[in-house]
Design a protein around this motif. Structure first.
Motif, PDB file in Angstrom:
ATOM      1  N   ARG A  61       0.834  -1.211   0.000  1.00 16.31           N
ATOM      2  CA  ARG A  61       0.000   0.000   0.000  1.00 16.31           C
ATOM      3  C   ARG A  61       0.866   1.258   0.000  1.00 16.31           C
ATOM      4  O   ARG A  61       0.570   2.232  -0.695  1.00 16.31           O
ATOM      5  N   ILE A  62       1.943   1.258   0.770  1.00 17.86           N
ATOM      6  CA  ILE A  62       2.854   2.415   0.797  1.00 17.86           C
ATOM      7  C   ILE A  62       3.462   2.633  -0.575  1.00 17.86           C
ATOM      8  O   ILE A  62       3.560   3.779  -1.055  1.00 17.86           O
ATOM      9  N   HIS A  63       3.857   1.564  -1.244  1.00 21.99           N
ATOM     10  CA  HIS A  63       4.501   1.718  -2.548  1.00 21.99           C
ATOM     11  C   HIS A  63       3.478   2.030  -3.646  1.00 21.99           C
ATOM     12  O   HIS A  63       3.837   2.623  -4.673  1.00 21.99           O
ATOM     13  N   GLN A  64       2.236   1.658  -3.462  1.00 24.21           N
ATOM     14  CA  GLN A  64       1.206   2.128  -4.388  1.00 24.21           C
ATOM     15  C   GLN A  64       1.038   3.642  -4.285  1.00 24.21           C
ATOM     16  O   GLN A  64       0.887   4.333  -5.304  1.00 24.21           O
ATOM     17  N   GLN A  65       1.066   4.160  -3.057  1.00 25.48           N
ATOM     18  CA  GLN A  65       1.027   5.606  -2.861  1.00 25.48           C
ATOM     19  C   GLN A  65       2.257   6.267  -3.484  1.00 25.48           C
ATOM     20  O   GLN A  65       2.163   7.332  -4.103  1.00 25.48           O
ATOM     21  N   PHE A  66       3.418   5.631  -3.343  1.00 22.31           N
ATOM     22  CA  PHE A  66       4.644   6.141  -3.963  1.00 22.31           C
ATOM     23  C   PHE A  66       4.512   6.189  -5.479  1.00 22.31           C
ATOM     24  O   PHE A  66       4.930   7.158  -6.124  1.00 22.31           O
ATOM     25  N   GLY A  67       3.913   5.160  -6.074  1.00 19.96           N
ATOM     26  CA  GLY A  67       3.723   5.149  -7.519  1.00 19.96           C
ATOM     27  C   GLY A  67       2.828   6.282  -7.999  1.00 19.96           C
ATOM     28  O   GLY A  67       3.103   6.914  -9.019  1.00 19.96           O
ATOM     29  N   ARG A  68       1.746   6.559  -7.249  1.00 14.88           N
ATOM     30  CA  ARG A  68       0.852   7.655  -7.633  1.00 14.88           C
ATOM     31  C   ARG A  68       1.579   9.006  -7.546  1.00 14.88           C
ATOM     32  O   ARG A  68       1.466   9.844  -8.448  1.00 14.88           O
ATOM     33  N   LEU A  69       2.323   9.223  -6.457  1.00 23.01           N
ATOM     34  CA  LEU A  69       3.042  10.490  -6.303  1.00 23.01           C
ATOM     35  C   LEU A  69       4.125  10.641  -7.350  1.00 23.01           C
ATOM     36  O   LEU A  69       4.325  11.736  -7.902  1.00 23.01           O
ATOM     37  N   LEU A  70       4.851   9.569  -7.644  1.00 23.29           N
ATOM     38  CA  LEU A  70       5.914   9.646  -8.648  1.00 23.29           C
ATOM     39  C   LEU A  70       5.337   9.951 -10.022  1.00 23.29           C
ATOM     40  O   LEU A  70       5.919  10.718 -10.795  1.00 23.29           O
ATOM     41  N   ARG A  79       6.620  16.726 -18.416  1.00 22.94           N
ATOM     42  CA  ARG A  79       5.509  17.255 -19.219  1.00 22.94           C
ATOM     43  C   ARG A  79       4.947  16.197 -20.158  1.00 22.94           C
ATOM     44  O   ARG A  79       4.802  16.405 -21.377  1.00 22.94           O
ATOM     45  N   THR A  80       4.631  15.064 -19.575  1.00 23.79           N
ATOM     46  CA  THR A  80       4.047  13.971 -20.347  1.00 23.79           C
ATOM     47  C   THR A  80       3.225  13.102 -19.425  1.00 23.79           C
ATOM     48  O   THR A  80       3.318  13.209 -18.191  1.00 23.79           O
ATOM     49  N   ASP A  81       2.394  12.247 -20.015  1.00 26.72           N
ATOM     50  CA  ASP A  81       1.607  11.303 -19.223  1.00 26.72           C
ATOM     51  C   ASP A  81       2.528  10.223 -18.664  1.00 26.72           C
ATOM     52  O   ASP A  81       3.373   9.668 -19.373  1.00 26.72           O
ATOM     53  N   MET A  82       2.347   9.918 -17.391  1.00 30.23           N
ATOM     54  CA  MET A  82       3.198   8.930 -16.744  1.00 30.23           C
ATOM     55  C   MET A  82       2.385   8.173 -15.707  1.00 30.23           C
ATOM     56  O   MET A  82       1.537   8.739 -15.030  1.00 30.23           O
ATOM     57  N   ALA A  83       2.648   6.882 -15.607  1.00 33.19           N
ATOM     58  CA  ALA A  83       1.974   6.028 -14.620  1.00 33.19           C
ATOM     59  C   ALA A  83       3.003   5.083 -14.018  1.00 33.19           C
ATOM     60  O   ALA A  83       3.943   4.654 -14.686  1.00 33.19           O
ATOM     61  N   MET A 207       8.299  -2.352  -9.809  1.00 31.08           N
ATOM     62  CA  MET A 207       7.262  -1.419 -10.242  1.00 31.08           C
ATOM     63  C   MET A 207       7.379  -1.186 -11.744  1.00 31.08           C
ATOM     64  O   MET A 207       8.491  -1.096 -12.287  1.00 31.08           O
ATOM     65  N   ALA A 208       6.239  -1.089 -12.408  1.00 30.45           N
ATOM     66  CA  ALA A 208       6.189  -0.794 -13.840  1.00 30.45           C
ATOM     67  C   ALA A 208       6.105   0.709 -14.031  1.00 30.45           C
ATOM     68  O   ALA A 208       5.223   1.364 -13.470  1.00 30.45           O
ATOM     69  N   LEU A 209       7.022   1.258 -14.820  1.00 26.16           N
ATOM     70  CA  LEU A 209       7.085   2.693 -15.084  1.00 26.16           C
ATOM     71  C   LEU A 209       6.701   2.920 -16.539  1.00 26.16           C
ATOM     72  O   LEU A 209       7.393   2.452 -17.448  1.00 26.16           O
ATOM     73  N   GLU A 210       5.585   3.607 -16.764  1.00 22.94           N
ATOM     74  CA  GLU A 210       5.079   3.854 -18.120  1.00 22.94           C
ATOM     75  C   GLU A 210       5.133   5.345 -18.402  1.00 22.94           C
ATOM     76  O   GLU A 210       4.456   6.139 -17.741  1.00 22.94           O
ATOM     77  N   ILE A 211       5.957   5.724 -19.384  1.00 24.43           N
ATOM     78  CA  ILE A 211       6.123   7.120 -19.779  1.00 24.43           C
ATOM     79  C   ILE A 211       5.704   7.233 -21.237  1.00 24.43           C
ATOM     80  O   ILE A 211       6.425   6.779 -22.135  1.00 24.43           O
ATOM     81  N   GLY A 212       4.551   7.840 -21.459  1.00 22.60           N
ATOM     82  CA  GLY A 212       4.029   7.887 -22.822  1.00 22.60           C
ATOM     83  C   GLY A 212       3.736   6.480 -23.301  1.00 22.60           C
ATOM     84  O   GLY A 212       2.995   5.717 -22.678  1.00 22.60           O
ATOM     85  N   GLU A 213       4.334   6.109 -24.427  1.00 24.39           N
ATOM     86  CA  GLU A 213       4.149   4.777 -24.977  1.00 24.39           C
ATOM     87  C   GLU A 213       5.262   3.833 -24.545  1.00 24.39           C
ATOM     88  O   GLU A 213       5.277   2.667 -24.956  1.00 24.39           O
ATOM     89  N   ARG A 214       6.185   4.303 -23.752  1.00 25.62           N
ATOM     90  CA  ARG A 214       7.325   3.499 -23.332  1.00 25.62           C
ATOM     91  C   ARG A 214       7.066   2.918 -21.946  1.00 25.62           C
ATOM     92  O   ARG A 214       6.515   3.586 -21.073  1.00 25.62           O
ATOM     93  N   MET A 218      11.163  -0.461 -12.709  1.00 23.05           N
ATOM     94  CA  MET A 218      11.966   0.162 -11.664  1.00 23.05           C
ATOM     95  C   MET A 218      11.922  -0.748 -10.442  1.00 23.05           C
ATOM     96  O   MET A 218      10.864  -1.243 -10.059  1.00 23.05           O
ATOM     97  N   ASN A 219      13.084  -0.979  -9.837  1.00 22.80           N
ATOM     98  CA  ASN A 219      13.190  -1.882  -8.700  1.00 22.80           C
ATOM     99  C   ASN A 219      13.668  -1.126  -7.470  1.00 22.80           C
ATOM    100  O   ASN A 219      14.513  -0.225  -7.567  1.00 22.80           O
TER     101      ASN A 219
END
Length: 383
Positions: A61-70, A79-83, A207-214, A218-219
């Motif tokens: 749960r803590i790292h899910q919160q970290f993913g949202r903040l990141l 300046r791009t969509d990121m998840a 963790m899966a890092l999605e930047i645009g279409e890429r 990340m570990n």
């Protein structure tokens, strides 16, 4: 005619029945699967389990919160969509983790708490250079061959990327457990990271890092020694309580920030209408006749919006404005929400150029206890 059995025949019959019963019981036992006796379960001493399921769920749960903040912070920087989402949370040995990290990699070492513990954030060099390319104006989609970054690239990655990662990680933990997390150093060779012994237990968060279409991975590596003091507090009940306390602290921080916010306040003495010809003929010493009379009420503006009515006068030899009431009657909803006082004001500065207004931009905002009310006198600031 009934036949009477002898004692020998009765004994033989009983032995046959007992043999058939034992044979059926043995067959039933052979068909049943083997089960553990009592609470005995298999245990691997080479990889002991040090985290309970409840603790692993809390860490996830803590790292899910970290993913949202990141995703918010780094996405705004690029300046791009990121998840960013959690793929897995599991424990393994430090040797297994460090041997799985390719060389070179972008490895950030973060200070975790005040006890001298550290955690590791690892990005593939391909992803790190793609982020760097996007930061310097490129599309960030080109595949680059595996190579070591230059000194300039390392400096940008440390101060612009990993510092954002550390800030998001600190905020994620602070939501549940207050702990200090700061960026310490950046390495590219995993063999130089002496975080723990090879056989020590660590928590591996993928963790899966999605930047645009890429998309890339990340570990994070958290030693058990760093998490051990926090494990008693990693329960669902404690985290939910800590999250409620954090929201209350955020609200109090917002209140303090609002009380210290600077807002401009203007006392508009009056207005006049001139033709362009008259305006061009103005010179020093000319008198402008305002539309407001000497005894008329004037408007008091807060943040360039008309809010109050007032009367001009003097207080202890200084120009002042006495508030007589709100400029417009409050709406029913506003009156119900704040029935006591109009909006907050601040001490004014001096009359504006040409004598048309008194301006107080830059004066500190008062606390709610000093909110101006009808009848209160605000000094303008000019003798």
């Amino acid at each position: 005619m009934e036949r009477i059995l002898s004692q020998h025949e009765i004994d033989e019959l009983i032995r046959d029945l007992v043999a058939e019963r034992d044979k059926g019981a043995a067959a039933a036992v052979a068909q049943e699967p083997a089960v553990a006796v009592g609470d005995v379960v298999p245990y691997d001493f080479r990889r002991p389990s040090k985290f309970s399921r409840d603790q692993l769920r809390s860490l996830e749960r803590i790292h899910q919160q970290f993913g949202r903040l990141l995703g918010i912070l780094l996405g705004a920087r690029l300046r791009t969509d990121m998840a960013c989402r959690v793929l897995s949370v599991q424990q393994l040995t430090y040797g297994e983790f460090i041997r799985s990290v390719p060389n070179p990699s972008c490895i950030g070492v973060l200070d975790f708490g005040a006890g001298g513990d550290h955690v590791v954030v690892q990005l593939s060099m391909d992803l790190a250079l793609s982020i760097y390319e996007r930061m310097v104006g490129g599309p960030g989609s080109a595949r680059v061959p595996a190579r070591e970054p230059t000194d300039i690239e390392l400096r940008v990655l440390r101060h612009q990327i990993l510092r954002i990662v550390a800030d998001a990680y600190h905020q994620a933990w602070a939501t549940f457990i207050p702990i200090e997390i700061r960026m310490r150093e950046l390495e590219i060779n995993p063999m130089y990271i002496n975080l723990a012994l090879d056989q020590d237990t660590v928590l591996w968060v993928s963790m899966a890092l999605e930047i645009g279409e890429r998309s890339d991975t990340m570990n994070l590596c958290l030693p058990y020694s760093a998490l051990e003091p926090l494990l008693p507090r990693l329960s669902n009940e404690f985290l939910l309580t800590g999250q409620a306390r954090s929201r209350e602290r955020d609200r109090e921080r917002l209140r303090r920030a609002l009380r210290d916010t600077l807002v401009p306040l203007q006392a508009v003495l009056g207005t006049a209408r001139l033709e362009v010809r008259e305006l061009m003929e103005l010179k020093v010493g000319d008198v402008l006749v305002l539309e407001t009379g000497v005894h008329d009420e004037i408007e008091v503006h807060v943040a360039n919006r008309p809010k109050f009515r007032g009367q001009v006068g003097r207080l202890h030899g200084r120009l002042a404005v006495r508030l007589t009431g709100p400029l417009h009657p409050p709406e029913p909803e506003e009156a119900e929400a704040a029935p006591e006082a109009p909006d907050a004001g601040v001490p004014a500065g001096g009359p504006a150029a040409g004598g048309a207004a008194a301006n107080a931009a830059g004066a500190p905002a008062p606390s709610p206890a000093s909110t101006p009310r009808p009848g209160e006198v605000l000094p303008v600031g000019r003798r």
